[in-house]
Design a protein around this motif. Sequence first.
Motif, short mmCIF file in Angstrom:
data_model
loop_
_atom_site.label_atom_id
_atom_site.label_comp_id
_atom_site.label_asym_id
_atom_site.label_seq_id
_atom_site.Cartn_x
_atom_site.Cartn_y
_atom_site.Cartn_z
N THR A 192 -42.02 119.56 17.72
CA THR A 192 -40.64 119.61 18.16
C THR A 192 -39.77 118.82 17.20
N ALA A 193 -38.70 119.43 16.73
CA ALA A 193 -37.81 118.79 15.79
C ALA A 193 -36.75 118.00 16.53
N PRO A 194 -36.32 116.85 15.97
CA PRO A 194 -35.22 116.14 16.59
C PRO A 194 -33.97 116.97 16.48
N ARG A 195 -33.00 116.68 17.36
CA ARG A 195 -31.82 117.53 17.41
C ARG A 195 -31.02 117.47 16.13
N HIS A 196 -31.22 116.37 15.34
CA HIS A 196 -30.47 116.29 14.10
C HIS A 196 -31.12 117.12 13.00
N GLU A 197 -32.20 117.80 13.28
CA GLU A 197 -32.78 118.77 12.37
C GLU A 197 -32.73 120.09 13.12
N MET A 198 -31.70 120.85 12.93
CA MET A 198 -31.41 121.98 13.80
C MET A 198 -31.69 123.31 13.13
N PRO A 199 -31.53 124.45 13.85
CA PRO A 199 -31.76 125.76 13.27
C PRO A 199 -30.98 125.93 11.98
N LEU A 200 -31.65 126.55 11.00
CA LEU A 200 -31.13 126.60 9.65
C LEU A 200 -30.56 127.95 9.27
N ASN A 201 -30.23 128.07 7.99
CA ASN A 201 -29.74 129.32 7.45
C ASN A 201 -30.75 130.43 7.66
N GLY A 222 -37.25 114.60 9.57
CA GLY A 222 -36.56 113.35 9.28
C GLY A 222 -36.40 112.45 10.47
N PHE A 223 -37.50 112.03 11.07
CA PHE A 223 -37.41 110.99 12.10
C PHE A 223 -38.63 110.09 12.00
N PRO A 224 -38.48 108.79 12.31
CA PRO A 224 -39.58 107.84 12.13
C PRO A 224 -40.75 108.12 13.07
N ASN A 225 -41.95 107.74 12.64
CA ASN A 225 -43.10 107.79 13.54
C ASN A 225 -43.44 106.38 14.03
N PHE A 226 -42.44 105.50 14.00
CA PHE A 226 -42.57 104.16 14.57
C PHE A 226 -41.34 103.91 15.45
N ASP A 227 -41.42 102.88 16.27
CA ASP A 227 -40.41 102.68 17.31
C ASP A 227 -39.27 101.79 16.84
N GLY A 228 -38.18 101.82 17.61
CA GLY A 228 -37.02 101.00 17.31
C GLY A 228 -37.22 99.56 17.76
N LYS A 287 -30.56 106.82 13.11
CA LYS A 287 -31.21 106.58 11.83
C LYS A 287 -31.35 105.08 11.56
N THR A 288 -30.31 104.33 11.86
CA THR A 288 -30.30 102.90 11.54
C THR A 288 -31.26 102.11 12.42
N PHE A 289 -31.45 102.56 13.67
CA PHE A 289 -32.26 101.79 14.60
C PHE A 289 -33.54 102.51 15.02
N SER A 290 -33.90 103.56 14.31
CA SER A 290 -35.15 104.31 14.59
C SER A 290 -35.24 104.72 16.05
N LEU A 291 -34.12 105.24 16.57
CA LEU A 291 -34.04 105.68 17.96
C LEU A 291 -33.39 107.06 18.00
N THR A 292 -33.93 107.99 17.24
CA THR A 292 -33.29 109.29 17.09
C THR A 292 -33.24 110.07 18.40
N GLY A 293 -34.15 109.78 19.33
CA GLY A 293 -34.18 110.50 20.60
C GLY A 293 -33.10 110.07 21.59
N TRP A 294 -32.39 109.00 21.30
CA TRP A 294 -31.36 108.53 22.22
C TRP A 294 -30.08 109.34 22.13
N LYS A 295 -29.82 109.93 20.97
CA LYS A 295 -28.66 110.78 20.76
C LYS A 295 -27.34 110.07 21.11
N ILE A 296 -27.07 108.99 20.40
CA ILE A 296 -25.80 108.28 20.53
C ILE A 296 -25.06 108.39 19.20
N GLY A 297 -23.94 109.09 19.20
CA GLY A 297 -23.14 109.23 18.00
C GLY A 297 -21.69 108.92 18.28
N TRP A 298 -20.85 109.03 17.25
CA TRP A 298 -19.43 108.78 17.45
C TRP A 298 -18.60 109.37 16.32
N ALA A 299 -17.32 109.54 16.62
CA ALA A 299 -16.33 109.98 15.64
C ALA A 299 -15.18 108.99 15.65
#
Length: 464
Positions: A16-25, A112-118, A309-321
């Motif tokens: 299963t790919a993380p959401r930040h690696e999504m369906p491609l071209n 592109g996601f770590p195999n170690f924890d935050g 990416k910064t905190f190795s917690l890609t599954g939390w899905k916290i972003g901002w604009a």
Amino acid sequence: MNLAGTLATPTPTPATAPRHEMPLNPFSSYFLRSSSLRRSLLASLRKVSPAAVSPMASASTVAAAENGAAKPAEKQPPPVQVAKRLEKFKTTIFTQMSMLAIKHGAINLGQGFPNFDGPEFVKEAAIQAINAGKNQYARGYGVPELNSAIAERFLKDSGLQVDPEKEVTVTSGCTEAIAATILGLINPGDEVILFAPFYDSYEATLSMAGANVKAITLRPPDFSVPFEELKAAVSKNTRAIMINTPHNPTGKMFTREELEFIAALCKENDVLLFSDEVYDKLVFEADHISMASIPGMYERTVTLNSLGKTFSLTGWKIGWAIAPPHLTWGVRQAHSFLTFATCTPMQAAAAAALRAPDSYYEELRRDYGAKKALLVNGLKDAGFIVYPSSGTYFVMVDHTPFGFDNDIEFCEYLIREVGVVAIPPSVFYLNPEDGKKLVRFTFCKDDDTLIAAVERMKTKLRKK
């Protein structure tokens, strides 16, 4: 900080790919011609019996089949349905490669996601928030403590003071921030310029917005911006330019000269700038420069970032604009009807994370720098042409010393015969031919995994 984690032996990353690696071209023409890859994938799918996957299969049907009775004609599934604007976006390459990785027991240096924890202090903050009852819908554009923490971090990093209430919007990962920005600010027929290779969600979301996409190709070895080509691409229909710095998948960091050139084009032509900066803390040779900090650019820039990416917690899905109020309005309008709100307890924990001392970021860069050196040296020893990576946790290489015609064929061979997964980056280009000589590896894995992958490549790869 110990980024190596506690994994003693390398194992393939789950499919299963993380959401930040999504369906491609869409698959390139040579991908479609890669018959062995297609046969392998189809064979895996055919192993699942119709009875096993159909909830309508009755006991009497199965019993009749076991007694030798004539089997009823299998009902063909209806054709898949998808809106025309998304027809070209096929199955994600990450799923394809992960299926083969599991089949062949390969080490996954593709996703592109770590195999170690935050870090523990961030996880503990999430637990405390849950126990404190912070479990209902959050305020749509973010809980106040996180908005404030984002504004504080942005001031420290860029020197820009923003209003957390009017200029910061919390989203469900950076991918949603990208979607909200594009859907909230781009109209059908607007022209948007990307730099190829690009993160795949850009093109897909622009397609959903009805935009016209132009791509300027960044070419090895340094993936520098071709100034004259970019200048010629800007037209009266250009609504926005989108950049990603540090840049996935090349590892390039846009230089100040490049950012100032792009900024001048935006100001001269009244063009918006969308800046994806999720890898801003993963830099190795120079400090990150946020496009919004270039004089005259904040008023026309949406800065996109995330925690994962910064905190190795890609599954939390916290972003901002982050954007001025007149642009934030469009972003928030789209965000309101995409997800409305983001996970409440994780926002509280994200606020604690962003207030981490500078020593956290220094140690992060130091640990990732060591991982990068381990992988880069190993790839060179194995025979690849390795291109510079100044940021992110990706490395781009040239695979042609091994005699393969394109990246899809090479990556299939690498999985099947060597036991290592990489990503064929041709799917990140409008013209897949531009990426057929390249392969992307990631070093966001524990040291044992990286060492094992390097040893497999050094032992089994042969130049032709």
